[in-house]
Design a protein around this motif. Structure first.
Motif, PDB file in Angstrom:
ATOM      1  N   HIS A 110       2.894   0.575  -4.580  1.00  0.00           N
ATOM      2  CA  HIS A 110       1.989   0.567  -5.742  1.00  0.00           C
ATOM      3  C   HIS A 110       1.409   1.953  -6.012  1.00  0.00           C
ATOM      4  O   HIS A 110       1.564   2.478  -7.114  1.00  0.00           O
ATOM      5  CB  HIS A 110       0.889  -0.490  -5.583  1.00  0.00           C
ATOM      6  CG  HIS A 110       1.435  -1.896  -5.594  1.00  0.00           C
ATOM      7  ND1 HIS A 110       0.653  -3.006  -5.836  1.00  0.00           N
ATOM      8  CD2 HIS A 110       2.685  -2.363  -5.385  1.00  0.00           C
ATOM      9  CE1 HIS A 110       1.414  -4.104  -5.765  1.00  0.00           C
ATOM     10  NE2 HIS A 110       2.642  -3.724  -5.487  1.00  0.00           N
ATOM     11  N   PRO A 111       0.749   2.591  -5.019  1.00  0.00           N
ATOM     12  CA  PRO A 111       0.202   3.922  -5.317  1.00  0.00           C
ATOM     13  C   PRO A 111       1.260   4.989  -5.581  1.00  0.00           C
ATOM     14  O   PRO A 111       1.070   5.846  -6.431  1.00  0.00           O
ATOM     15  CB  PRO A 111      -0.623   4.264  -4.071  1.00  0.00           C
ATOM     16  CG  PRO A 111      -0.265   3.283  -3.036  1.00  0.00           C
ATOM     17  CD  PRO A 111       0.322   2.090  -3.695  1.00  0.00           C
TER      18      PRO A 111
ATOM     19  N   THR B   7      -4.401   0.440 -18.884  1.00  0.00           N
ATOM     20  CA  THR B   7      -5.827   0.386 -18.537  1.00  0.00           C
ATOM     21  C   THR B   7      -6.106   1.361 -17.390  1.00  0.00           C
ATOM     22  O   THR B   7      -5.206   1.703 -16.614  1.00  0.00           O
ATOM     23  CB  THR B   7      -6.234  -1.032 -18.084  1.00  0.00           C
ATOM     24  OG1 THR B   7      -5.510  -1.333 -16.882  1.00  0.00           O
ATOM     25  CG2 THR B   7      -5.922  -2.079 -19.144  1.00  0.00           C
ATOM     26  N   LYS B   8      -7.379   1.739 -17.275  1.00  0.00           N
ATOM     27  CA  LYS B   8      -7.790   2.624 -16.176  1.00  0.00           C
ATOM     28  C   LYS B   8      -7.465   1.987 -14.837  1.00  0.00           C
ATOM     29  O   LYS B   8      -7.042   2.656 -13.893  1.00  0.00           O
ATOM     30  CB  LYS B   8      -9.297   2.889 -16.270  1.00  0.00           C
ATOM     31  CG  LYS B   8      -9.644   4.005 -17.237  1.00  0.00           C
ATOM     32  CD  LYS B   8     -11.054   4.519 -16.946  1.00  0.00           C
ATOM     33  CE  LYS B   8     -11.410   5.682 -17.862  1.00  0.00           C
ATOM     34  NZ  LYS B   8     -12.546   5.404 -18.725  1.00  0.00           N
ATOM     35  N   GLU B   9      -7.712   0.689 -14.766  1.00  0.00           N
ATOM     36  CA  GLU B   9      -7.488  -0.053 -13.515  1.00  0.00           C
ATOM     37  C   GLU B   9      -6.005   0.017 -13.093  1.00  0.00           C
ATOM     38  O   GLU B   9      -5.679   0.281 -11.938  1.00  0.00           O
ATOM     39  CB  GLU B   9      -7.941  -1.508 -13.726  1.00  0.00           C
ATOM     40  CG  GLU B   9      -7.799  -2.419 -12.528  1.00  0.00           C
ATOM     41  CD  GLU B   9      -8.644  -2.007 -11.306  1.00  0.00           C
ATOM     42  OE1 GLU B   9      -8.460  -2.637 -10.258  1.00  0.00           O
ATOM     43  OE2 GLU B   9      -9.458  -1.066 -11.405  1.00  0.00           O
TER      44      GLU B   9
ATOM     45  N   SER C 270       1.951   5.133 -15.627  1.00  0.00           N
ATOM     46  CA  SER C 270       1.430   6.232 -16.455  1.00  0.00           C
ATOM     47  C   SER C 270       2.515   6.811 -17.362  1.00  0.00           C
ATOM     48  O   SER C 270       2.219   7.316 -18.434  1.00  0.00           O
ATOM     49  CB  SER C 270       0.781   7.317 -15.598  1.00  0.00           C
ATOM     50  OG  SER C 270       1.771   8.003 -14.877  1.00  0.00           O
TER      51      SER C 270
ATOM     52  N   ASN D 101       0.806  -1.228   0.000  1.00  0.00           N
ATOM     53  CA  ASN D 101       0.000   0.000   0.000  1.00  0.00           C
ATOM     54  C   ASN D 101       0.839   1.279   0.000  1.00  0.00           C
ATOM     55  O   ASN D 101       0.308   2.365   0.161  1.00  0.00           O
ATOM     56  CB  ASN D 101      -1.015  -0.002   1.150  1.00  0.00           C
ATOM     57  CG  ASN D 101      -0.326  -0.166   2.490  1.00  0.00           C
ATOM     58  OD1 ASN D 101       0.901  -0.005   2.593  1.00  0.00           O
ATOM     59  ND2 ASN D 101      -1.079  -0.496   3.516  1.00  0.00           N
TER      60      ASN D 101
ATOM     61  N   LEU E 209      -3.826   2.229 -13.958  1.00  0.00           N
ATOM     62  CA  LEU E 209      -3.496   3.614 -13.591  1.00  0.00           C
ATOM     63  C   LEU E 209      -4.057   3.986 -12.221  1.00  0.00           C
ATOM     64  O   LEU E 209      -3.496   4.799 -11.503  1.00  0.00           O
ATOM     65  CB  LEU E 209      -4.036   4.597 -14.644  1.00  0.00           C
ATOM     66  CG  LEU E 209      -3.339   4.542 -16.011  1.00  0.00           C
ATOM     67  CD1 LEU E 209      -4.143   5.307 -17.059  1.00  0.00           C
ATOM     68  CD2 LEU E 209      -1.924   5.108 -15.921  1.00  0.00           C
ATOM     69  N   ARG E 210      -5.173   3.343 -11.872  1.00  0.00           N
ATOM     70  CA  ARG E 210      -5.815   3.650 -10.594  1.00  0.00           C
ATOM     71  C   ARG E 210      -5.060   3.002  -9.421  1.00  0.00           C
ATOM     72  O   ARG E 210      -4.853   3.618  -8.384  1.00  0.00           O
ATOM     73  CB  ARG E 210      -7.273   3.152 -10.614  1.00  0.00           C
ATOM     74  CG  ARG E 210      -8.098   3.543  -9.393  1.00  0.00           C
ATOM     75  CD  ARG E 210      -9.523   2.999  -9.481  1.00  0.00           C
ATOM     76  NE  ARG E 210      -9.563   1.537  -9.408  1.00  0.00           N
ATOM     77  CZ  ARG E 210      -9.428   0.832  -8.270  1.00  0.00           C
ATOM     78  NH1 ARG E 210      -9.240   1.450  -7.114  1.00  0.00           N
ATOM     79  NH2 ARG E 210      -9.496  -0.489  -8.292  1.00  0.00           N
ATOM     80  N   THR E 211      -4.648   1.747  -9.620  1.00  0.00           N
ATOM     81  CA  THR E 211      -4.051   1.007  -8.488  1.00  0.00           C
ATOM     82  C   THR E 211      -2.522   1.075  -8.465  1.00  0.00           C
ATOM     83  O   THR E 211      -1.914   0.977  -7.411  1.00  0.00           O
ATOM     84  CB  THR E 211      -4.440  -0.485  -8.550  1.00  0.00           C
ATOM     85  OG1 THR E 211      -3.900  -1.044  -9.774  1.00  0.00           O
ATOM     86  CG2 THR E 211      -5.942  -0.675  -8.519  1.00  0.00           C
ATOM     87  N   GLY E 212      -1.922   1.197  -9.666  1.00  0.00           N
ATOM     88  CA  GLY E 212      -0.465   1.156  -9.724  1.00  0.00           C
ATOM     89  C   GLY E 212       0.095  -0.243  -9.536  1.00  0.00           C
ATOM     90  O   GLY E 212       1.298  -0.434  -9.362  1.00  0.00           O
TER      91      GLY E 212
ATOM     92  N   LYS F 124       1.898   3.706  -9.802  1.00  0.00           N
ATOM     93  CA  LYS F 124       1.055   4.595 -10.626  1.00  0.00           C
ATOM     94  C   LYS F 124       1.906   5.477 -11.541  1.00  0.00           C
ATOM     95  O   LYS F 124       1.641   5.610 -12.728  1.00  0.00           O
ATOM     96  CB  LYS F 124       0.234   5.504  -9.719  1.00  0.00           C
ATOM     97  CG  LYS F 124      -1.053   4.923  -9.204  1.00  0.00           C
ATOM     98  CD  LYS F 124      -1.732   6.011  -8.381  1.00  0.00           C
ATOM     99  CE  LYS F 124      -3.040   5.556  -7.801  1.00  0.00           C
ATOM    100  NZ  LYS F 124      -3.597   6.569  -6.891  1.00  0.00           N
TER     101      LYS F 124
END
Length: 274
Positions: free
Chosen positions: A135-136, A151-153, A144, A132, A155-158, A140
């Protein structure tokens, strides 16, 4: 046996000093709190340990805690206690006089590891398992910047950073997120050209080196270096073979640039070019 271990130590320190005098002009620089911020202090046995992540640092901190009387056995100390319990003092927490007194009178040691193996070990630990923080924060930014059509997923979670993407980040002079101690140079973490270490141990000969060190400082006879793997203990340790599998995913130029990135560590600690 001790004789050959003394010999090995002399040789390691000689190579380290020669590399420093050949490449570094900072031998006369002032030591600041920044230079000693990775050094842990054990006042009872008068030990300074420079922490190099992924080179046995969790178990070394356990040993220091036992030496300090904070625990009776290394087996009793949980991972989170080691890293987040703040039981051990760091050298940069002392004033100027306290820092210099300890640097001049305590036994200073560091343990290192083959740079590519250390890098793969860090990658597996931080990016192939739920995390935690990495990853973020890192994931991310890496996805990016280096993944086309992410994917959006993702990019969201990293989560799900690939080794090749991680290396792109590492070699990028405009890194989207800064450096991290898990893949920084030992040269930067421990300033071996400024601080004259008394003992240089290697992860590859950990048991022998660690127990020799404990013998040198007069540690209790029953204290030996723990053998257990601290995290993801069901998973195989990062070996030369595993490291090669990861580096096989890179282009020859990326492999060469990764070597150049860790060149000083390879040279200073006498690891042969992979």
């Amino acid at each position: 046996k001790w004789k050959s271990l003394y010999q090995i130590q002399r040789e390691r320190k000689r190579i380290m000093r020669e590399t420093c005098s050949k490449y570094k002009s900072n031998n006369r620089r002032i030591i600041t709190p920044y230079h000693v911020s990775r050094i842990f202090v054990e006042d009872k046995y008068r030990v300074l340990y420079c922490e190099v992540p992924k080179a046995g640092c969790s178990n070394w901190k356990r040993v220091l805690m036992v030496l300090n009387g904070l625990a009776s056995s290394t087996k009793d100390i949980q991972h989170n206690t080691v890293h987040y319990g703040n039981y051990l003092k760091r050298l940069d927490g002392f004033d100027h006089k306290g820092i210099y007194h300890r640097l001049n009178t305590y036994t200073k040691m560091l343990f290192i590891r083959e740079p590519f193996e250390k890098l793969v070990s860090a990658f597996r630990d931080k990016f192939e398992h739920p995390n935690n923080y990495y990853h973020p924060v890192f994931g991310k930014a890496i996805i990016s910047r280096y993944r086309i059509n992410a994917t959006k997923e993702a990019l969201r979670t990293g989560s799900g950073v690939k080794f090749k993407e991680f290396i792109q980040y590492l070699l990028d002079v405009h890194r989207p997120v800064g450096m991290d101690i898990h893949w920084d140079h030992v040269n930067r973490l421990c300033s071996p050209c400024l601080i004259d270490y008394d003992f240089v141990g290697k992860f590859e000969s950990m048991e022998e080196d660690a127990n020799f060190f404990l013998h040198l400082i007069g540690a209790p006879q029953n204290l030996t270096f723990p053998k257990f793997k601290d995290r993801h203990s069901n998973e195989e340790r990062t070996t030369t073979k595993i490291t090669q599998q990861y580096f096989a995913q890179l282009s020859p130029s990326q492999r060469q640039r990764s070597y150049d990135f860790y060149y000083m560590d390879y040279l200073m600690f006498n690891y042969s070019k992979p």
